[in-house]
Design an enzyme around this catalytic site. Sequence first.
Site, PDB file in Angstrom:
ATOM      1  N   ASN A  45     -10.247   0.564   0.018  1.00 17.16           N
ATOM      2  CA  ASN A  45      -9.205   0.464   1.042  1.00 17.16           C
ATOM      3  C   ASN A  45      -9.703   0.838   2.442  1.00 17.16           C
ATOM      4  O   ASN A  45     -10.284   1.918   2.626  1.00 17.16           O
ATOM      5  CB  ASN A  45      -8.071   1.443   0.700  1.00 17.16           C
ATOM      6  CG  ASN A  45      -7.186   0.926  -0.405  1.00 17.16           C
ATOM      7  OD1 ASN A  45      -7.525  -0.028  -1.098  1.00 17.16           O
ATOM      8  ND2 ASN A  45      -6.031   1.550  -0.555  1.00 17.16           N
ATOM      9  N   ASP A  95       0.848  -1.192   0.000  1.00 21.12           N
ATOM     10  CA  ASP A  95       0.000   0.000   0.000  1.00 21.12           C
ATOM     11  C   ASP A  95       0.889   1.250   0.000  1.00 21.12           C
ATOM     12  O   ASP A  95       1.825   1.360   0.814  1.00 21.12           O
ATOM     13  CB  ASP A  95      -0.872  -0.048   1.279  1.00 21.12           C
ATOM     14  CG  ASP A  95      -1.968   1.000   1.282  1.00 21.12           C
ATOM     15  OD1 ASP A  95      -2.408   1.408   0.200  1.00 21.12           O
ATOM     16  OD2 ASP A  95      -2.393   1.392   2.407  1.00 21.12           O
TER      17      ASP A  95
HETATM   18  P1  13P Z   1      -8.772   4.830   5.745  1.00 18.61           P
HETATM   19  O1  13P Z   1      -7.909   5.722   6.565  1.00 18.61           O
HETATM   20  O2  13P Z   1     -10.051   5.493   5.368  1.00 18.61           O
HETATM   21  O3  13P Z   1      -9.012   3.496   6.380  1.00 18.61           O
HETATM   22  O4  13P Z   1      -8.005   4.560   4.357  1.00 18.61           O
HETATM   23  C1  13P Z   1      -7.092   3.524   4.242  1.00 18.61           C
HETATM   24  C2  13P Z   1      -6.325   3.564   2.971  1.00 18.61           C
HETATM   25  O5  13P Z   1      -6.641   4.254   2.025  1.00 18.61           O
HETATM   26  C3  13P Z   1      -5.143   2.714   2.894  1.00 18.61           C
HETATM   27  O6  13P Z   1      -4.446   2.900   1.718  1.00 18.61           O
HETATM   28  O1  G3H Z   2      -3.194   4.865   3.646  1.00 18.51           O
HETATM   29  C1  G3H Z   2      -2.451   4.633   4.592  1.00 18.51           C
HETATM   30  C2  G3H Z   2      -2.748   3.524   5.504  1.00 18.51           C
HETATM   31  O2  G3H Z   2      -3.771   3.855   6.394  1.00 18.51           O
HETATM   32  C3  G3H Z   2      -1.498   3.036   6.175  1.00 18.51           C
HETATM   33  O3  G3H Z   2      -1.083   3.866   7.201  1.00 18.51           O
HETATM   34  O4  G3H Z   2       1.370   4.198   6.882  1.00 18.51           O
HETATM   35  O5  G3H Z   2       0.300   4.423   9.157  1.00 18.51           O
HETATM   36  O6  G3H Z   2       0.558   2.186   8.069  1.00 18.51           O
HETATM   37  P1  G3H Z   2       0.374   3.681   7.872  1.00 18.51           P
HETATM   38 ZN    ZN Z   3      -4.538   4.920   0.991  1.00 17.10          ZN
END
Ligand code: 13P
Ligand code: G3H
Ligand code: ZN
Length: 309
Positions: free
Chosen positions: A254, A82
């Site tokens: 997501n 991600d």
């Molecule tokens: P949220 O913060 O809405 O759960 O989004 C998660 C996300 O886009 C991870 O890539």
């Molecule tokens: O979009 C981002 C996700 O919520 C991941 O967050 O980088 O704190 O793991 P993080």
């Molecule tokens: Zn995201």
Amino acid sequence: MLVTTKEMFENAMKGNYAIGAFNINNMEIIQGIMDAAAECKSPVILQASSSAIKYARIGYLMKMVEAAQEEHPEVPFAIHLDHGPDFETCKMCIDAGFTSVMFDGSKYDFEENVRLTKEVVEYAHSKGVVVEAELGTLAGVEDEVSVEADDARYTDPMQAKEFVERTGCDSLAIAIGTSHGAYKFKGEARLRFDILAKVKELIPNTPIVLHGASTVIPELVDMCNKYGGNIPGAKGVPDEILNEASKSGVSKINVDTDLRLAMTAQIRKVFTEQPEAFDPRKYLTPAREQVKETVAHKMRDVFGSANRI
Ligand code: 13P
Ligand code: G3H
Ligand code: ZN
């Protein structure tokens, strides 16, 4: 069964539903998500950000993914990076066995985003891995007031078409009004479905991804606050809007924040109600169960991915 997202998305586009992509950071979250997917007979995407990988350590992460595969061989799932920040992180994940990576070049200008995304696509495709890219800037809550006036932050559909054609990316994250975290909207929650429709018209075969798509489930926020938390005024994308998105061409949704809230709500509850408890299993068991319930609800009642295996 560990797979890429290719067939998953093809089926989702044909069936007008979305695949949930849930962020993983530890064993309990992985187990909760996979148990929900098995129970709902739903394909699923496990995704790890680079900070999640740093936290969990890639070796542990991949062994847990292997264990998930052994425990639920009937569930088609992908392991996805991600918001990959650069080529090196994407390459590290591809080499470690990820089946999908996101390169997030949304902070760069269009040409630089195209150039960098292409580099990742070339390497990923040579290894049989698929790539999600991003075009447009996710809204921040502070910008919400001027939403209609400021079209520049949203994905431009014509640019999206050019971007996909030039990069060869397999799926595209677009900005239509969501944002990351627990504070997505000050007023009424609204997404630009008109932009989504235009994008789908121009690139009908490209799976579209919605980031920042947690509901910020009010019951979980209330539970956190009731048991000593302090998350006032949190607000996400309501289930009805996500359901509409799933039926309107969004193929990947997501979710991270809702799982964070699920874990925290249950852990806070145990800490408050049982101050004498200090065995981590006492609070991690209900936390894992809440992750499972939360994910199952989305698969069954919101995204439409249940019973699609
Ligand atoms: P949220 O913060 O809405 O759960 O989004 C998660 C996300 O886009 C991870 O890539
Ligand atoms: O979009 C981002 C996700 O919520 C991941 O967050 O980088 O704190 O793991 P993080
Ligand atoms: Zn995201």
